[in-house]
Design a protein around this motif. Structure first.
Motif, PDB file in Angstrom:
ATOM      1  N   LEU A 198      66.273  79.217  43.275  1.00  6.19           N
ATOM      2  CA  LEU A 198      65.228  78.318  42.791  1.00  6.19           C
ATOM      3  C   LEU A 198      64.209  79.109  41.990  1.00  6.19           C
ATOM      4  N   LEU A 199      64.028  78.719  40.727  1.00  4.34           N
ATOM      5  CA  LEU A 199      63.022  79.331  39.853  1.00  4.34           C
ATOM      6  C   LEU A 199      61.917  78.301  39.664  1.00  4.34           C
ATOM      7  N   LEU A 200      60.780  78.519  40.322  1.00  5.16           N
ATOM      8  CA  LEU A 200      59.692  77.542  40.376  1.00  5.16           C
ATOM      9  C   LEU A 200      58.627  77.868  39.338  1.00  5.16           C
ATOM     10  N   ASN A 201      58.310  76.898  38.485  1.00  5.71           N
ATOM     11  CA  ASN A 201      57.414  77.137  37.356  1.00  5.71           C
ATOM     12  C   ASN A 201      55.954  76.778  37.639  1.00  5.71           C
ATOM     13  N   VAL A 202      55.077  77.644  37.123  1.00  5.97           N
ATOM     14  CA  VAL A 202      53.623  77.413  37.145  1.00  5.97           C
ATOM     15  C   VAL A 202      53.091  77.624  35.733  1.00  5.97           C
ATOM     16  N   GLY A 203      52.195  76.749  35.276  1.00  2.73           N
ATOM     17  CA  GLY A 203      51.573  76.905  33.969  1.00  2.73           C
ATOM     18  C   GLY A 203      50.126  77.355  34.102  1.00  2.73           C
ATOM     19  N   PRO A 204      49.802  78.611  33.766  1.00  5.01           N
ATOM     20  CA  PRO A 204      48.415  79.082  33.847  1.00  5.01           C
ATOM     21  C   PRO A 204      47.492  78.326  32.884  1.00  5.01           C
ATOM     22  N   SER A 205      46.230  78.284  33.227  1.00  2.00           N
ATOM     23  CA  SER A 205      45.228  77.594  32.417  1.00  2.00           C
ATOM     24  C   SER A 205      44.855  78.433  31.194  1.00  2.00           C
ATOM     25  N   PRO A 206      44.105  77.862  30.236  1.00  2.00           N
ATOM     26  CA  PRO A 206      43.688  78.647  29.062  1.00  2.00           C
ATOM     27  C   PRO A 206      42.789  79.821  29.422  1.00  2.00           C
ATOM     28  N   GLU A 207      42.139  79.753  30.583  1.00  2.00           N
ATOM     29  CA  GLU A 207      41.289  80.873  31.018  1.00  2.00           C
ATOM     30  C   GLU A 207      42.099  81.963  31.716  1.00  2.00           C
ATOM     31  N   GLY A 208      43.371  81.645  32.017  1.00  2.00           N
ATOM     32  CA  GLY A 208      44.201  82.633  32.694  1.00  2.00           C
ATOM     33  C   GLY A 208      44.173  82.496  34.197  1.00  2.00           C
ATOM     34  N   GLU A 209      44.050  81.272  34.690  1.00  2.00           N
ATOM     35  CA  GLU A 209      43.999  81.035  36.124  1.00  2.00           C
ATOM     36  C   GLU A 209      45.100  80.063  36.543  1.00  2.00           C
ATOM     37  N   TRP A 210      45.409  80.078  37.839  1.00  2.00           N
ATOM     38  CA  TRP A 210      46.258  79.049  38.434  1.00  2.00           C
ATOM     39  C   TRP A 210      45.364  78.028  39.114  1.00  2.00           C
ATOM     40  N   ALA A 211      45.819  76.797  39.167  1.00  5.50           N
ATOM     41  CA  ALA A 211      45.072  75.756  39.865  1.00  5.50           C
ATOM     42  C   ALA A 211      45.020  76.072  41.366  1.00  5.50           C
ATOM     43  N   PRO A 212      43.960  75.658  42.062  1.00 13.66           N
ATOM     44  CA  PRO A 212      43.871  75.903  43.513  1.00 13.66           C
ATOM     45  C   PRO A 212      45.069  75.365  44.273  1.00 13.66           C
ATOM     46  N   GLU A 213      45.641  74.259  43.796  1.00 12.10           N
ATOM     47  CA  GLU A 213      46.804  73.681  44.477  1.00 12.10           C
ATOM     48  C   GLU A 213      47.996  74.637  44.481  1.00 12.10           C
ATOM     49  N   VAL A 214      48.106  75.453  43.433  1.00 10.73           N
ATOM     50  CA  VAL A 214      49.215  76.412  43.361  1.00 10.73           C
ATOM     51  C   VAL A 214      49.103  77.418  44.502  1.00 10.73           C
ATOM     52  N   TYR A 215      47.907  77.977  44.676  1.00  9.02           N
ATOM     53  CA  TYR A 215      47.711  78.953  45.749  1.00  9.02           C
ATOM     54  C   TYR A 215      47.936  78.322  47.121  1.00  9.02           C
ATOM     55  N   GLN A 216      47.490  77.082  47.271  1.00  5.10           N
ATOM     56  CA  GLN A 216      47.678  76.392  48.558  1.00  5.10           C
ATOM     57  C   GLN A 216      49.155  76.186  48.854  1.00  5.10           C
ATOM     58  N   ARG A 217      49.922  75.751  47.859  1.00  7.17           N
ATOM     59  CA  ARG A 217      51.365  75.566  48.047  1.00  7.17           C
ATOM     60  C   ARG A 217      52.036  76.902  48.338  1.00  7.17           C
ATOM     61  N   PHE A 218      51.688  77.930  47.571  1.00  4.03           N
ATOM     62  CA  PHE A 218      52.309  79.239  47.756  1.00  4.03           C
ATOM     63  C   PHE A 218      52.026  79.791  49.154  1.00  4.03           C
ATOM     64  N   ASP A 219      50.821  79.571  49.642  1.00  3.39           N
ATOM     65  CA  ASP A 219      50.462  80.047  50.972  1.00  3.39           C
ATOM     66  C   ASP A 219      51.313  79.370  52.045  1.00  3.39           C
ATOM     67  N   GLU A 220      51.486  78.062  51.936  1.00  3.10           N
ATOM     68  CA  GLU A 220      52.260  77.323  52.938  1.00  3.10           C
ATOM     69  C   GLU A 220      53.747  77.668  52.862  1.00  3.10           C
TER      70      GLU A 220
END
Length: 489
Positions: free
Chosen positions: A355-377
């Motif tokens: 499984l190759l799971l995609n994330v799109g960083p923001s224009p400022e170079g950040e991930w959304a908080p939801e990404v970190y929450q999902r990754f943590d779980e």
């Protein structure tokens, strides 16, 4: 006659440009070093994909709004195409991701249990997220405000930080480049995603583009440390078979006789990938080459996109799937739940894939908080249950309903029970219908030290779930059982 010609043209076009979601016939890798690298990759199971570019500033789909095709993913805000294209290209002048922190990303992905990364060094729009010397349309251009940042070569910084975490490194590179004048020649309009001039009429222009593409691959192989995967996208840029070329030549002749000389007919867009791969592997021995959707020896693993096949596949494959609703950054995007991703991972592994799971960083170079929450779980679940995912293979009887199975190297079988969102408490008994267990075999629940009771029933088994496990809130996504000493393949 005219209707016949258009019907024939449509049929030929369909064989060349459509059908890219199907799984091709697989050609085994002959290079021993590549075989070894591929075997190592197959054990990893879970990777990170990142689509990132100037388009993130507008929160629109990556590249595709530049394409003149009338498709849902090609929609653009400005109805005047020339104005839109001018403004899109000018996004280079405002791209400044000053919150870019690749070490933070690598740490989060590592904790999530991911083991490899594929990063978009360049998408179809032609904007380079690495310090290429073959184009000034890049993040390190003096016209891009981020160029003065010490981490301006974001590809190098990302690869460096993820390499520190032990990740396999994959470089995504688009085969088409809509900014390059040898692909989309400004002398002509751009009716679709393909090269917009007659390659047979201007062979020197196409050769210049082939040289450019090979040159960029060489830069990535030379200047960016160890690269394990070259992941090439844009499957419509492909060579034609001899049969297709003969048929198209014949159709062209018919069109010319009928007075239709300017119609766009599929062309032999041959980037000489075999030659390119040979040169790349001289600098990166064992390099896995993924020429997506092009059946042949350069498609070292198969890549179904945004779906999981409905059957076991005995060849190397990977489903690339977005965590959000888009490959690229979208403001206020909707993200898949941790449960959904964990169930996907179990499903993919049971069918022998990754499984190759995609994330799109923001224009400022950040991930959304939801990404970190999902990754943590997801990471917490894999910390307990990862032995049933990593280094496993799938099996033909991969499971049904809420059950999935993987096989360890020693032949022992892992059985997953996928927990529904509506299940407040686990059942007292879980039935596995595709599992054979001998009298002397034992069943272990990963993360639980106690013994389990089980009994045979109608060709499968029933496992009694201990009281303390039934009521725990920690086990809310999936349970992983290991059956020791069985042969369930």
């Amino acid at each position: 006659m005219k209707n016949f010609l258009f019907t024939l043209l449509f049929c030929v076009t369909a064989t060349v440009t459509f059908g890219q979601t199907k799984l091709n016939k697989y050609y085994p890798v002959e290079d021993v070093a590549v075989q070894k690298k591929l075997d190592d990759w197959k054990t990893l199971k879970f990777g990170l994909f990142m689509h990132w570019g100037t388009y993130s500033q507008w929160g629109i789909v990556e590249s595709w709004a530049l394409c003149a095709e009338d498709e849902s993913w090609c929609k653009r805000g400005n109805p005047n195409y020339e104005d839109f294209k001018r403004d899109y290209v000018a996004l280079k002048n405002t791209f400044n991701p000053n919150k870019f922190n690749p070490a933070k990303w690598a740490e989060a992905a590592s904790k999530a249990g991911m083991r490899y990364i594929v990063f978009t060094t360049k998408h179809h729009d032609g904007f380079n997220m690495f310090d290429t010397q073959l184009s000034d349309y890049k993040i390190t251009s003096t016209e891009c405000p981020f160029h003065s940042n010490p981490k301006a070569d974001v590809t190098n910084e990302i690869f460096k930080e993820f390499r520190k975490k032990g990740f396999m490194i994959g470089a995504y590179l688009s085969k088409p480049d809509w900014h390059n004048e040898n692909f989309w020649w400004p002398n002509f309009a751009t009716p679709d995603r393909n090269v917009n001039y007659n390659i047979d009429k201007y062979p020197e222009r196409w050769q210049a583009y082939v040289d450019f593409f090979h040159g960029q691959v060489d830069e990535l192989m030379t200047n960016y440390g160890q690269i394990d995967i070259l992941w090439m996208d844009g499957g419509w840029v492909r060579p034609l078979s001899k049969g297709q070329r003969k048929l198209i030549t014949f159709i062209n002749g018919l069109f010319l006789k009928s007075g239709y000389s300017q119609l766009h007919i599929p062309q032999n867009q041959d980037l000489k990938i075999t030659e390119m791969a040979e040169k790349a592997r001289k600098k990166q021995p064992g390099l896995i080459v993924v020429d997506r959707h092009i059946e042949g020896p350069n498609e070292n693993y198969l890549t179904p996109e945004q779906f999981i096949p409905d059957h076991y596949i005995d060849k190397p494959w990977e489903s690339c799937i977005t965590l959000g609703g888009s490959w690229s950054y979208m403001p206020n995007d909707t993200y898949k739940s941790s449960r959904e991703i964990i169930h996907m991972l179990c499903d993919v592994a049971s069918k022998n894939g990754s499984l190759l799971l995609n994330v799109g960083p923001s224009p400022e170079g950040e991930w959304a908080p939801e990404v970190y929450q999902r990754f943590d779980e997801i990471g917490k679940w894999l910390t307990v249950n990862g032995d049933a995912i990593y280094k496993t293979t799938g099996r033909k009887k991969y499971g049904d309903g809420k059950e999935r199975y993987t096989v360890n190297k020693d032949g022992s079988v892992n059985a997953f029970y996928l927990i529904d969102e509506t299940e407040k408490n686990l059942p007292k008994v879980i039935t596995f219908n595709q599992l054979k267990v001998g009298k002397k075999d034992s069943i272990i629940l990963l993360g639980y030290d106690g013994k389990l009771k089980w009994r045979k029933k109608k060709g499968g088994i029933q496992v009694e779930i201990p009281n303390e496990i039934q009521k725990t809130k920690d086990e809310k996504y999936a349970l992983a059982f290991k059956v020791v000493g069985t042969d369930n393949n």
